[in-house]
Design an enzyme around this catalytic site. Structure first.
Site, PDB file in Angstrom:
ATOM      1  N   THR A   1       5.479  16.786  -8.546  1.00 51.26           N
ATOM      2  CA  THR A   1       4.044  16.973  -8.369  1.00 51.26           C
ATOM      3  C   THR A   1       3.640  18.438  -8.434  1.00 51.26           C
ATOM      4  O   THR A   1       2.622  18.784  -9.032  1.00 51.26           O
ATOM      5  CB  THR A   1       3.603  16.399  -7.000  1.00 51.26           C
ATOM      6  OG1 THR A   1       4.011  15.031  -6.920  1.00 51.26           O
ATOM      7  CG2 THR A   1       2.091  16.471  -6.836  1.00 51.26           C
TER       8      THR A   1
ATOM      9  N   GLY B   1      10.215   6.901  -6.645  1.00 50.85           N
ATOM     10  CA  GLY B   1       9.743   8.262  -6.461  1.00 50.85           C
ATOM     11  C   GLY B   1       9.086   8.498  -5.114  1.00 50.85           C
ATOM     12  O   GLY B   1       8.908   7.582  -4.326  1.00 50.85           O
TER      13      GLY B   1
ATOM     14  N   CYS C   1     -20.141  -4.588 -15.920  1.00 49.99           N
ATOM     15  CA  CYS C   1     -19.952  -4.133 -14.540  1.00 49.99           C
ATOM     16  C   CYS C   1     -21.042  -4.719 -13.639  1.00 49.99           C
ATOM     17  O   CYS C   1     -22.229  -4.696 -13.992  1.00 49.99           O
ATOM     18  CB  CYS C   1     -20.012  -2.606 -14.478  1.00 49.99           C
ATOM     19  SG  CYS C   1     -19.887  -1.938 -12.804  1.00 49.99           S
TER      20      CYS C   1
ATOM     21  N   GLN D   1       0.631   6.898  -5.413  1.00 51.79           N
ATOM     22  CA  GLN D   1       1.113   7.707  -6.534  1.00 51.79           C
ATOM     23  C   GLN D   1       1.921   6.901  -7.557  1.00 51.79           C
ATOM     24  O   GLN D   1       2.680   7.472  -8.334  1.00 51.79           O
ATOM     25  CB  GLN D   1       1.987   8.877  -6.009  1.00 51.79           C
ATOM     26  CG  GLN D   1       1.341   9.727  -4.943  1.00 51.79           C
ATOM     27  CD  GLN D   1       0.168  10.525  -5.479  1.00 51.79           C
ATOM     28  OE1 GLN D   1       0.143  10.909  -6.635  1.00 51.79           O
ATOM     29  NE2 GLN D   1      -0.817  10.771  -4.633  1.00 51.79           N
TER      30      GLN D   1
ATOM     31  N   GLU E   1       0.822  -1.204   0.000  1.00 51.29           N
ATOM     32  CA  GLU E   1       0.000   0.000   0.000  1.00 51.29           C
ATOM     33  C   GLU E   1       0.862   1.262   0.000  1.00 51.29           C
ATOM     34  O   GLU E   1       0.524   2.258  -0.653  1.00 51.29           O
ATOM     35  CB  GLU E   1      -0.949   0.005   1.200  1.00 51.29           C
ATOM     36  CG  GLU E   1      -2.071  -1.012   1.107  1.00 51.29           C
ATOM     37  CD  GLU E   1      -3.017  -0.760  -0.053  1.00 51.29           C
ATOM     38  OE1 GLU E   1      -3.063   0.383  -0.542  1.00 51.29           O
ATOM     39  OE2 GLU E   1      -3.701  -1.704  -0.473  1.00 51.29           O
TER      40      GLU E   1
ATOM     41  N   TYR F   1      -6.133   6.663   4.438  1.00 48.33           N
ATOM     42  CA  TYR F   1      -6.352   5.624   3.437  1.00 48.33           C
ATOM     43  C   TYR F   1      -5.591   4.352   3.775  1.00 48.33           C
ATOM     44  O   TYR F   1      -6.164   3.245   3.770  1.00 48.33           O
ATOM     45  CB  TYR F   1      -5.932   6.095   2.037  1.00 48.33           C
ATOM     46  CG  TYR F   1      -5.793   4.905   1.119  1.00 48.33           C
ATOM     47  CD1 TYR F   1      -6.926   4.240   0.652  1.00 48.33           C
ATOM     48  CD2 TYR F   1      -4.547   4.383   0.798  1.00 48.33           C
ATOM     49  CE1 TYR F   1      -6.821   3.100  -0.129  1.00 48.33           C
ATOM     50  CE2 TYR F   1      -4.423   3.244   0.012  1.00 48.33           C
ATOM     51  CZ  TYR F   1      -5.568   2.613  -0.447  1.00 48.33           C
ATOM     52  OH  TYR F   1      -5.455   1.480  -1.202  1.00 48.33           O
TER      53      TYR F   1
ATOM     54  N   ASP G   1      -9.171   4.909  -2.372  1.00 47.37           N
ATOM     55  CA  ASP G   1      -8.091   5.381  -3.222  1.00 47.37           C
ATOM     56  C   ASP G   1      -8.688   5.989  -4.488  1.00 47.37           C
ATOM     57  O   ASP G   1      -9.907   6.188  -4.595  1.00 47.37           O
ATOM     58  CB  ASP G   1      -7.121   4.240  -3.548  1.00 47.37           C
ATOM     59  CG  ASP G   1      -7.752   3.159  -4.425  1.00 47.37           C
ATOM     60  OD1 ASP G   1      -8.967   3.229  -4.705  1.00 47.37           O
ATOM     61  OD2 ASP G   1      -7.006   2.239  -4.831  1.00 47.37           O
TER      62      ASP G   1
END
Length: 362
Positions: A304, A89, A208, A50, A45, A128, A146
């Site tokens: 970012t 990163g 779906c 990102q 996680e 989260y 998320d």
């Protein structure tokens, strides 16, 4: 009668039935019937923040081979952890990962807390991650929201409020749907639905499990959700990067401060990064008094919050050269062990290519 009242309600059971047939096989995900490993769940996680699953998979497998337990990660030197993370990163995640492993080992006997509140008290674990680990690793009824889940929920309920302001409302909807049985599978099912069916472009609405209750599908506005507030473009910053190669092939490097952008990572010396940086004054920022040669093409990188443009200057130093205070000469054969972020890999590659001797004439 309003349209919303005529639509069937979304049911967790429908999503779980779909998940049982279509769940993704991921290196950190327990197989059906297996007990999840909290360490692997937590590490994945953190890595996935990102970052895409495709990028994370090889890093995760190498990371687990190198640090198979939370105790092994806690005992590792910080340099080794940063080196293993290099390229992923958002390097504050690696520092927090290491700090969290130490806290779990030293304060919790190597066992992760099994509640959201207990997990939130650990370094680097936010709302989260706490919800995801509590649900997936311990089957607690927790909401893990998320980007994939935000997309599913905003489409399902046609949430008009823009992100990030809509986050509390999205969380309320997730909690309202959350089943008391199998909350961990429900959390992963929502993530899988967003990643494989309810995609940002061309969602596969026809297959779906929630196609009937989805309000956005009903009016054909799926791709307009989630609404997002306009982002302000960051101002480009500029700077100089100095690639100094000693006669024995060693490169001058240093470690960035632990706090701040790219904290704890390795780099060649650079100037400050500023919007008003004047390249004409780069010589005063150089780490070594010598003849510097400027490369014609700068290295560009987008963080970012701002784009960065670094002009690379190269030079060679005699064999007897000593590294300035706080810096070191790393032998060429050990450069792979330095935790260079992707920005610095580009700088080093450009500098070393420019310093190669030209091929001898035939």
């Amino acid at each position: 009668m309003p349209l919303a009242t005529r639509q069937p309600a979304a049911k967790a059971a429908d999503l779980l039935a779909w998940y049982d047939r279509h769940r993704r096989s991921l290196p950190w995900r327990a197989l059906p019937g297996e007990r999840p490993d909290p360490y692997r769940v937590w590490a994945s996680e953190i890595m996935l923040q990102q970052t895409t699953i495709t990028a994370v998979k090889p890093y995760f497998e190498r990371f687990m081979a190198r640090f198979p337990t939370v105790e092994a990660l806690a005992a590792a030197p910080s340099e080794e952890v940063m080196q293993a993370w290099a390229g992923l990163g958002y390097y504050s995640r690696a520092r927090n990962l290491h700090a969290c492993a130490k806290a779990v080992t030293e304060s919790h006997g190597g066992r992760f807390p099994d509640s959201e509140a207990g997990l939130r008290a650990l370094p680097g674990i936010g709302a989260y991650t706490a919800g995801a680990v509590a649900a997936i690793a311990f089957d607690r009824p927790a909401a893990a929201v998320d980007g994939n889940v935000e997309r599913v929920m905003t489409r399902l309920f046609a949430i008009e409020e823009a992100l990030p302001g809509a986050k509390p409302l999205i969380r309320e909807h997730v909690l309202a749907l959350l089943p008391m049985a199998r909350p961990g599978d429900f959390a992963q099912a929502l993530m899988d639905l967003g990643a494989t069916i309810c995609t940002p472009r061309n969602p596969a609405c026809g297959i779906c499990p929630w196609r009937e209750p989805c309000r956005a599908r009903t009016d054909g506005s799926q791709e307009s959700y989630p609404r997002k507030a306009a982002k302000k473009a960051g101002v480009t910053r500029y700077g100089a990067a100095f690639v100094l190669l000693r006669e024995d092939g060693a490169l001058l490097v240093r470690t960035r401060p632990n706090k701040g952008l790219l904290g704890g990572m390795a780099e060649v010396p650079t100037s400050d990064w500023r919007a008003d940086y004047e390249l004409d004054g780069a010589a005063q920022d150089a780490p070594f008094a010598t003849r510097w040669r400027k490369l014609g093409t700068p290295v560009r990188h987008v963080f970012t919050h701002f784009p960065l443009e670094l002009t690379v200057l190269v030079a060679k130093a005699p064999l007897a050269a000593q590294a300035p205070l706080g810096m070191r000469f790393t032998p060429h054969g050990k450069l792979r062990e330095e935790p260079f972020p992707s920005l610095m890999l580009k700088v080093v590659e450009a500098g070393l290519a420019a310093l190669k001797p030209p091929p001898s004439a035939p």
